[in-house]
Write a protein that holds these residues in place. Structure first.
Motif, PDB file in Angstrom:
ATOM      1  N   PHE A 120       0.770  -1.156  -0.255  1.00 44.56           N
ATOM      2  CA  PHE A 120       0.097  -0.108  -0.006  1.00 44.56           C
ATOM      3  C   PHE A 120       0.773   1.374  -0.007  1.00 44.56           C
ATOM      4  CE2 PHE A 120      -2.372   3.171   2.379  1.00 44.56           C
ATOM      5  CZ  PHE A 120      -3.537   3.485   1.414  1.00 44.56           C
ATOM      6  N   ASN A 121       0.724   2.256  -1.038  1.00 44.14           N
ATOM      7  CA  ASN A 121       1.654   3.533  -0.803  1.00 44.14           C
ATOM      8  C   ASN A 121       0.726   4.514  -1.267  1.00 44.14           C
ATOM      9  OD1 ASN A 121       0.470   3.172  -3.566  1.00 44.14           O
ATOM     10  ND2 ASN A 121       2.587   3.209  -4.771  1.00 44.14           N
ATOM     11  N   ALA A 122      -0.479   4.646  -0.560  1.00 38.23           N
ATOM     12  CA  ALA A 122      -1.558   5.618  -0.672  1.00 38.23           C
ATOM     13  C   ALA A 122      -1.710   6.152  -2.085  1.00 38.23           C
ATOM     14  CB  ALA A 122      -0.969   6.731   0.253  1.00 38.23           C
ATOM     15  N   TRP A 123      -2.098   5.136  -2.769  1.00 42.83           N
ATOM     16  CA  TRP A 123      -2.535   5.489  -4.303  1.00 42.83           C
ATOM     17  C   TRP A 123      -1.514   6.138  -4.965  1.00 42.83           C
ATOM     18  CZ3 TRP A 123      -5.014   7.454   0.182  1.00 42.83           C
ATOM     19  CH2 TRP A 123      -5.950   6.370   0.500  1.00 42.83           C
ATOM     20  N   ALA A 124      -0.252   6.039  -4.651  1.00 45.22           N
ATOM     21  CA  ALA A 124       0.824   6.602  -5.367  1.00 45.22           C
ATOM     22  C   ALA A 124       0.562   8.312  -5.424  1.00 45.22           C
ATOM     23  CB  ALA A 124       1.301   6.071  -6.606  1.00 45.22           C
ATOM     24  N   LYS A 127       1.899  11.067   1.140  1.00 45.97           N
ATOM     25  CA  LYS A 127       3.011  10.573   1.848  1.00 45.97           C
ATOM     26  C   LYS A 127       2.745   9.886   3.363  1.00 45.97           C
ATOM     27  CE  LYS A 127       6.198  14.332  -0.098  1.00 45.97           C
ATOM     28  NZ  LYS A 127       6.972  15.464   0.372  1.00 45.97           N
ATOM     29  N   ASN A 128       1.832  10.025   3.870  1.00 49.80           N
ATOM     30  CA  ASN A 128       1.195   9.519   4.880  1.00 49.80           C
ATOM     31  C   ASN A 128       0.595   8.115   4.766  1.00 49.80           C
ATOM     32  OD1 ASN A 128      -0.857  10.825   4.009  1.00 49.80           O
ATOM     33  ND2 ASN A 128      -1.939  11.259   5.913  1.00 49.80           N
ATOM     34  N   TYR A 129       1.236   7.043   4.862  1.00 50.39           N
ATOM     35  CA  TYR A 129       0.809   5.771   4.700  1.00 50.39           C
ATOM     36  C   TYR A 129       1.591   4.640   5.398  1.00 50.39           C
ATOM     37  CZ  TYR A 129       4.344   5.062   1.131  1.00 50.39           C
ATOM     38  OH  TYR A 129       5.587   4.839   0.359  1.00 50.39           O
ATOM     39  N   LYS A 130       2.654   5.069   5.939  1.00 55.17           N
ATOM     40  CA  LYS A 130       3.489   4.046   6.725  1.00 55.17           C
ATOM     41  C   LYS A 130       2.784   3.184   8.003  1.00 55.17           C
ATOM     42  CE  LYS A 130       7.654   6.408   5.313  1.00 55.17           C
ATOM     43  NZ  LYS A 130       9.120   6.866   5.720  1.00 55.17           N
ATOM     44  N   LYS A 131       1.980   3.796   8.515  1.00 59.38           N
ATOM     45  CA  LYS A 131       1.222   3.098   9.522  1.00 59.38           C
ATOM     46  C   LYS A 131       0.113   2.168   8.967  1.00 59.38           C
ATOM     47  CE  LYS A 131       1.992   6.737  12.864  1.00 59.38           C
ATOM     48  NZ  LYS A 131       1.245   7.854  13.642  1.00 59.38           N
ATOM     49  N   ASP A 132      -0.630   2.950   7.819  1.00 54.61           N
ATOM     50  CA  ASP A 132      -1.586   2.144   7.093  1.00 54.61           C
ATOM     51  C   ASP A 132      -1.197   0.545   6.729  1.00 54.61           C
ATOM     52  OD1 ASP A 132      -3.493   3.909   7.963  1.00 54.61           O
ATOM     53  OD2 ASP A 132      -3.498   4.760   6.104  1.00 54.61           O
ATOM     54  N   ARG A 133       0.077   0.621   5.879  1.00 56.76           N
ATOM     55  CA  ARG A 133       0.490  -0.501   5.260  1.00 56.76           C
ATOM     56  C   ARG A 133       0.470  -1.553   6.169  1.00 56.76           C
ATOM     57  NH1 ARG A 133       6.548   1.550   3.268  1.00 56.76           N
ATOM     58  NH2 ARG A 133       7.395   1.710   5.233  1.00 56.76           N
TER      59      ARG A 133
END
Length: 353
Positions: A120-124, A127-133
């Motif tokens: 998961f890269n937050a729809w490319a 920048k805020n996705y490191k927790k979500d992944r």
């Protein structure tokens, strides 16, 4: 792509349809105010209504950031009259709340539930996705569910749940705009249709992929199919259509209907296509919003449908009522919600029994 009609499910992963019985629905309680700038205040109450409706039909796993957010969520749910006996709070820190895309795929193998972890890269785009992944890892560890990373050519495949939809019999629908664009929001650089089809076959048991072209205007995911075209039974999809020739969606939606007219299901039979209207264009702060009735969520006994204070609300609800005769159709006011650039299906993720 069309292979054999029969699917050998022995020791293979298989992705079931959304309308099949759920063990639970996953949803992340809202906390990221920048997702709804200037409009955050009503959002927890919209979530409260979604969880309330679901909680009288199935279990709901609610992701909360902290004890403070848990207290806030409890307050809203109690005020809304949710069935708290069916609500489980999972304390897990997320960047945002789009569980459809950051969560794992719940698949079956040998009759048991397992997880497929995609990148998961937050729809490319963000920048805020490191927790979500890390959400798939949390669910796997906390609930003792086996998890397999979706690896292709030695790399973890990036894929969001909102970019695909399935009939649970081996056919999947998606868009080239989302998965194959090499210039805008690229998920997997260098991937072609054949690469995705191999991934879908290995991790979902899919033998037949229906490729549409572009998604709807205002969609910041760059073409998610869950705002566009959804399976409603094994042989039927609903497809949003715009009747105003001057609207930005008109040409692309007509093109997708023409594409579908030539496509077949996994057994070679013809696909039935039912038109679903679009609401009048919604804008906020000058930005076109991805308002679509196709972003509904199919729960065990109900279907939650976004509504937009639009004359077509009643038409869309009526069409879905005729399709889902065994389920209650519930509209959820989504005018504020869609300012976050997604609505009900984007926020929820089913865990199939």
């Amino acid at each position: 792509m069309k292979n054999d009609n029969q699917i050998d499910t022995q020791d293979k992963f298989f992705l079931k349809a959304e309308w099949e019985e759920h063990k639970s629905t996953w949803i992340g309680w809202p906390h990221q105010k920048t997702d709804w700038p200037g409009k955050f205040e009503p959002i927890p109450w919209v979530f409260g209504e979604i969880v309330r409706k679901l909680s009288f039909n199935e279990n709901v796993n609610v992701l909360v950031q902290s004890d403070k957010l848990l207290e806030s969520a409890l307050y809203v749910l109690k005020k809304n009259g949710a069935n708290l006996k069916n609500v489980v709070f999972d304390q897990f820190k997320t960047d945002r709340g789009w569980t459809r895309d950051s969560g794992p795929a719940f698949v079956k193998r040998n009759g048991k539930t397992e997880l497929i972890k995609f990148g998961f890269n937050a729809w490319a785009k963000y920048k805020n996705y490191k927790k979500d992944r890390l959400l798939p890892d949390y669910i796997s560890k906390h609930y003792n569910l086996p998890m397999t990373p979706a690896v292709y050519n030695d790399k973890l495949v990036v894929l969001e749940g909102g970019s695909i939809d399935t009939n649970g019999k081996g056919t999947l629908v998606t868009t080239t705009e989302c998965l194959l664009d090499e210039k805008v929001q690229t998920r997997n650089k260098g991937f072609k249709k054949d690469d995705y089809e191999k991934v879908f076959n290995e991790y979902f048991g899919v033998t037949n992929v229906l490729w549409l072209n572009k998604g709807i205007a205002g969609d910041d995911t760059h073409g998610h199919v869950d705002d566009l075209c959804r399976f409603v039974n094994e042989k039927t999809v609903v497809l949003v259509q715009e009747e105003n020739p001057k609207d930005a969606n008109y040409k692309n939606l007509k093109e997708n209907k023409e594409i579908l007219s030539d496509l077949l299901l996994q057994d070679g039979s013809k696909l039935e296509v039912i038109d679903l209207p679009m609401p009048e264009p919604l804008f906020f702060d000058g930005e076109r919003l991805p308002a679509s009735y196709a972003n509904f969520y199919i729960a065990n006994n109900i279907v939650l449908v976004p509504t937009f204070n639009d004359p077509n609300d009643y038409k869309a609800l009526g069409i879905l009522s005729e399709i889902f005769k065994d389920k209650k159709i519930n509209g959820i006011h989504a005018v504020d919600l869609v300012w976050g650039l997604g609505t009900i299906h984007c926020l929820t993720h089913e865990q199939i029994k």
